[in-house]
Design an enzyme around this catalytic site. Structure first.
Site, PDB file in Angstrom:
ATOM      1  N   GLY A  86      -6.396   6.228   2.203  1.00 31.52           N
ATOM      2  CA  GLY A  86      -7.071   6.708   3.246  1.00 31.52           C
ATOM      3  C   GLY A  86      -6.198   6.613   4.607  1.00 31.52           C
ATOM      4  NE  ARG A 115      -3.819  12.849   3.916  1.00 32.67           N
ATOM      5  CZ  ARG A 115      -3.144  12.422   4.414  1.00 32.67           C
ATOM      6  NH1 ARG A 115      -1.913  11.973   3.707  1.00 32.67           N
ATOM      7  NH2 ARG A 115      -2.838  12.158   5.670  1.00 32.67           N
ATOM      8  N   GLY A 157      -4.870   4.643   6.866  1.00 29.95           N
ATOM      9  CA  GLY A 157      -4.561   3.535   7.127  1.00 29.95           C
ATOM     10  C   GLY A 157      -3.861   3.103   8.529  1.00 29.95           C
ATOM     11  NE  ARG A 158       1.767   4.840   8.491  1.00 27.71           N
ATOM     12  CZ  ARG A 158       2.897   4.840   8.337  1.00 27.71           C
ATOM     13  NH1 ARG A 158       3.734   4.276   9.262  1.00 27.71           N
ATOM     14  NH2 ARG A 158       3.715   5.461   7.538  1.00 27.71           N
ATOM     15  CG  ASP A 172      -1.216   9.524  -1.220  1.00 32.66           C
ATOM     16  OD1 ASP A 172      -0.691   9.350  -2.370  1.00 32.66           O
ATOM     17  OD2 ASP A 172      -0.396   8.827  -0.505  1.00 32.66           O
ATOM     18  CG  ASN A 173       2.088  11.489   0.833  1.00 36.81           C
ATOM     19  OD1 ASN A 173       1.297  11.099   1.736  1.00 36.81           O
ATOM     20  ND2 ASN A 173       3.222  10.517   0.436  1.00 36.81           N
ATOM     21  CG  ASP A 213       1.653  11.776   4.984  1.00 38.94           C
ATOM     22  OD1 ASP A 213       1.333  11.971   6.229  1.00 38.94           O
ATOM     23  OD2 ASP A 213       0.958  10.855   4.331  1.00 38.94           O
TER      24      ASP A 213
END
Ligand code: AMP
Ligand code: MG
Length: 487
Positions: free
Chosen positions: A90, A183, A92-93, A252-253, A262
């Site tokens: 998820g 994604r 995260g930043r 996820d990227n 990403d």
């Protein structure tokens, strides 16, 4: 042209609700300041480039202020990381601040990376450092200028906020733009957590907003998956043709739109090396340069698995089968153009492969070779480039084949050849050492080098006066920079 407070929001992803994302406010950076902004990306939002220099710009994109209509959300997703499934990842930043639409009617996600902790931060601090923010900014804008599909970057905001990595660094934020931040891992999350309703809602969302033309097809979801396969095959063909190594091709990227997404320890090749591994934490070389091609298909098969509730396995397999042929066709087409060829012959693939093998064995600079090949006639160019090769007999044999192939391709003047080849063979690419120089200056408070490099990379195909130093092979120190995952 719009002022900053005139942006118009329509937050379609946020409206999907709390199963898809969580409301989180950005955590401001101390003493936010503009490091660099992209005029071209500002234009996507109809923003006057001059607003980048105003204090409110750094406050907005440094997490101090928000538009009343923004709805900052951290998205939930999961994904396959280095081949293994991680059940929950998820933002995260990073936060999706909202979706802005421009005068042309295009929607752009505003995503603020480095905006602080979220429910998905796991062990992380929610921050991004200046170094990695500059790298993402430069890479996305440079890839775009090369004609490679990618997310975009509006700006980097620096700060005095301390952030700990291997040593103390400074926090920064990069404002990323993309038509969507969905994604492969979004689909995987709802599939593996067995939430069929949300999975269907997500699929509808992506189909309606990003693949509306697939609605007309007899099987809309299958048509959409095929399109995703095709776009990824084309994107990776372009990476390969231009020597771009992503470095962390976890699912996820991977963007649902088939755009480069990403940026971590990415690199452009200096010397051609099919086995190059740009991420020094990638011990097995899973994402080595040449492995990126089969990994693209592997990632698509991970997405296919998450779509099995909607599409038959046979149909998914058939669609996955499109990947390699489409990849090959795009790759060969680009490489032919890089060689200055305008026609197609059966043996062109072999001509390319032989050249790459020779370049590999001699450590020839990948970008400069093609650029120089177009500087003059084929005969003169190969005679001059010969010195770069160790296996002279091998190169001579290739050069004879190439000259004969160019002759069969048809006559044109040296000037036409140069114009055609220079339009596809960049002189300037984002070499790791150039990024490193710009980062070192920025870390000591001087942003002029980042800005200059960004300007040069905006026009990679155009020779620019006084910019010779950006079109050189790396110095020895710059050849073996170790870029880690830490960012
Ligand atoms: P990446 O390797 O950057 O694609 O990140 C993988 C996952 O780790 C994502 O869920 C990120 O949001 C998360 N992540 C990476 N760095 C940080 C950080 N400094 N703080 C919180 N989460 C992070
Ligand atoms: Mg990521």
């Amino acid at each position: 042209m719009k002022a900053l407070d005139e942006l118009t929001f329509d937050n379609r992803f946020a409206r999907l609700g709390d199963a898809f994302s969580t409301h989180v406010l950005p955590e401001p950076l101390d003493e936010p300041r503009l490091v660099v902004a992209s005029d071209a990306a500002m234009a996507l939002l109809d923003l006057d480039p001059a607003v980048a220099e105003t204090p409110v710009f750094a406050e907005l994109f440094g997490g101090h202020k928000l538009w009343a209509e923004a709805q900052p959300r951290a998205m939930v997703y999961s994904g396959h990381q280095f081949g293994g499934y991680t059940p929950q990842l998820g933002d995260g930043r990073g936060l999706l601040l909202g979706e802005v639409y421009n005068q042309a009617g295009e929607h752009w996600d505003l995503h603020l990376k480095g905006a602080g902790m979220t429910p998905y931060s796991r062990m992380g601090d929610g921050r991004a450092v200046l170094r990695s923010s500059i790298r993402e900014f430069l890479a996305s804008e440079a890839l775009h200028a090369l004609g490679i599909p990618t997310s975009r970057a509006l700006c980097v905001i620096g700060s005095s906020t301390p952030v700990w990595r291997e040593k103390q660094e400074r926090g920064a934020m990069v404002l990323r733009l993309a038509p969507s931040h969905i994604r492969f891992g979004h689909f995987e999350y709802f599939y593996y957590t067995q939430k069929p309703e949300q999975l269907a809602e997500l699929a509808e969302h992506v189909l309606n907003l990003h693949y509306p033309e697939c609605r007309e097809q007899p099987e809309p979801y299958l048509a959409m998956f095929r399109e995703i396969v095709e776009r990824n095959a084309e994107m990776i063909a372009k990476w390969q043709a231009y020597g771009f190594c992503h470095g962390v091709m976890n699912t996820d990227n991977m963007s649902i739109l088939g755009i480069t997404f990403d940026f971590g320890p990415f690199a452009f090749l200096d010397d051609f090396d099919a086995h190059f591994i740009c991420n020094h934490s990638d011990h097995e070389g899973r994402y080595s340069f040449s492995n990126q091609v089969p990994i693209g298909q592997w990632n698509l098969s991970a997405l296919a698995q998450a779509l099995t509730p909607f599409i038959s396995v046979d149909a998914l397999k058939e669609a996955l089968g499109l990947y390699l042929p489409i990849y090959q066709a795009h790759y060969l087409d680009l490489m032919r153009r890089r060689l200055g060829l305008t026609t197609a012959e059966e043996d062109d693939q072999k001509l390319v492969e032989r050249l790459l093998k020779l370049m590999q064995n001699s450590g020839v600079d990948y970008t400069l070779f093609f650029r120089r090949l177009g500087d003059e006639s084929a005969a003169l160019a190969v005679a001059r480039l010969r010195d770069d090769f160790v296996d002279l007999a091998g190169f001579d044999a290739w050069a004879e084949q190439y000259k004969a192939r160019v002759a069969r391709d048809g006559d044109d003047s040296e000037a036409q050849r140069r114009e055609r080849m220079h339009a596809v063979n960049p002189l300037y690419i984002l070499r790791n050492y150039l990024a490193q120089n710009a980062i070192a200056a920025a870390e000591s408070g001087d942003y002029s080098e980042v800005r200059r490099l960004h300007e040069v990379l905006n026009k990679p195909f155009e020779e620019q006066a006084g910019m010779e130093q950006y079109a050189q092979r790396p110095p020895d120190w710059g050849k073996h920079l170790e870029i880690s995952c830490s960012s």
